[in-house]
Enzyme design. Structure first.
Site, PDB file in Angstrom:
ATOM      1  N   CYS A 134       0.757  -7.495   2.185  1.00 25.22           N
ATOM      2  CA  CYS A 134       0.122  -6.224   1.821  1.00 25.22           C
ATOM      3  C   CYS A 134       1.176  -5.162   1.528  1.00 25.22           C
ATOM      4  CB  CYS A 134      -0.776  -5.785   2.981  1.00 25.22           C
ATOM      5  SG  CYS A 134      -1.428  -4.128   2.777  1.00 25.22           S
ATOM      6  N   CYS A 137       0.454  -1.718   3.077  1.00 21.30           N
ATOM      7  CA  CYS A 137       0.763  -1.601   4.504  1.00 21.30           C
ATOM      8  C   CYS A 137       2.271  -1.567   4.736  1.00 21.30           C
ATOM      9  CB  CYS A 137       0.190  -2.783   5.296  1.00 21.30           C
ATOM     10  SG  CYS A 137      -1.387  -3.382   4.701  1.00 21.30           S
ATOM     11  N   ASP A 138       3.011  -2.422   4.063  1.00 23.00           N
ATOM     12  CA  ASP A 138       4.419  -2.646   4.428  1.00 23.00           C
ATOM     13  C   ASP A 138       5.428  -2.224   3.366  1.00 23.00           C
ATOM     14  OD1 ASP A 138       3.403  -3.857   6.689  1.00 23.00           O
ATOM     15  OD2 ASP A 138       3.406  -5.853   5.793  1.00 23.00           O
TER      16      ASP A 138
END
Ligand code: NDP
Length: 311
Positions: A134, A137-138
């Site tokens: 993701c 997210c990261d």
């Protein structure tokens, strides 16, 4: 044991739409979500194909939908449904991972799908230390580092385009000799100078100590392998090779096709009376936010009819 009329499992766009429609019919609706309401929308940096919203962040759209469902009186709770069984009287018994259970007269399964693993050596070992599923997210952990995106479909294109604004460079590793992504994504990829597409390559292994500093790539045609080494700051590997349906909880109900997706008719009804499915869990041709919403609305209407006729 909690008793409800309609249990919706999964609060992505399908589940939230189902809850909105069911609440408008004043049904007692309970929505269960394993993590945060919004589903895959939360992992989508920018949505530009949901009618009415030319460009909207996935989390914003999720927020609007969740707010609308809550304002109409839907109860949204956190819970991980492990098994769904049909009792002799036709009700459903849903057991949760925290040992709680919910009994419901009808169920809409809207659990969505989750990221598939690519299957290279070291994939599980380095999750969070170089391997991610993701970019929303990261992605920020890879500012000014080089990142690789595995896959050639729309998900991989979206990941690569998002990462191009963060990383020093993006290499897409595509195992075929062409991209599977839609034309507009291909155009965007080609127009982005920080993205390189490497065809006919698969990732065999990642290695390193603290984080990923080595990639072993293989040429699909020749089988020849090469090592790519990075300094101790490492690089990133974002896996975007498709998704699998989150349908384990339905395994005992004989409603799944051989690929694990739920088989429904056009009213979103499964072969089990009172059990409906909506969104990415369904066997269908187009998995998008707009089709998930449509499924959710239809499933809710079908559940409303079912509950009225079984009273
Ligand atoms: P897809 O199945 O479309 O693409 C998967 C890609 O990953 C393919 O290029 C496939 O290669 C490759 N792949 C699969 N397994 C491996 C592996 N082990 N190693 C390397 N590569 C691998 O999945 P997506 O998640 O991209 O898309 C799913 C659906 O969601 C599609 O219908 C898509 O259009 C839609 N979508 C739409 C978006 C949008 O913005 N409109 C955004 C994201 C998804 P191969 O071709 O060789 O099998």
């Amino acid at each position: 044991m909690q008793d409800v009329d309609l249990l919706v499992v999964g609060a992505g766009p399908a589940g939230l739409s189902a809850a909105i429609y069911a609440r408008r019919a004043l049904l007692d609706v309970h929505l269960l979500e394993r993590e945060a309401a919004g589903g895959q929308m939360l992992l989508t940096p920018r949505v530009d194909n949901y009618p009415g919203f030319a460009k909207v962040a996935g989390y914003e759209l999720a927020d609007y939908m969740q707010g609308q469902a809550r304002d109409l009186g839907a109860r949204i709770a956190t819970g991980d449904v492990e098994t769904i069984d049909r009792l002799a009287n036709g009700d459903f018994l849903c057991r949760l991972s925290d040992d709680n259970a919910i009994r419901s007269k009808a169920v809409i399964a809207a659990m969505g799908a989750r990221a598939r693993q690519a299957g290279f050596e070291g994939e599980a070992q380095f999750v969070g230390r170089g391997v991610s599923y993701c970019s929303t997210c990261d992605g920020m952990f890879y500012r000014n580092k080089h990142v690789f995106v595995i896959g050639g479909g729309d998900s991989a294109a979206v990941e690569a385009l998002h990462l191009a604004g963060i990383a020093s460079g993006v290499t897409m590793l595509v195992r075929k000799d062409h991209l599977a992504a839609s034309k507009n994504h291909v155009q965007d990829l080609m127009a982005e100078p920080r993205i390189t597409v490497s065809y006919g390559k698969v990732l065999r292994a990642v290695g390193g100590t603290e984080r990923v500093t080595r990639l072993v790539l293989a040429d699909v045609a020749t089988g020849r392998t090469e090592n790519l080494d990075f300094d101790e700051n490492g690089c990133g590997v974002f896996v975007a090779v498709g998704r699998d349906p989150a349908t384990e909880s339905l395994a005992r109900l004989d409603v799944l096709g051989t690929d694990g997706y739920v088989i429904t008719d056009e009213r979103m009804a499964t072969s089990v009376p009172g059990l409906y499915a909506a969104g990415d869990v369904r066997s269908k041709s187009l998995r998008q936010i707009v089709t998930a919403c449509s499924d959710g609305a239809i499933a809710a209407e079908s559940a409303i009819d079912y509950l009225r006729s079984s009273r």
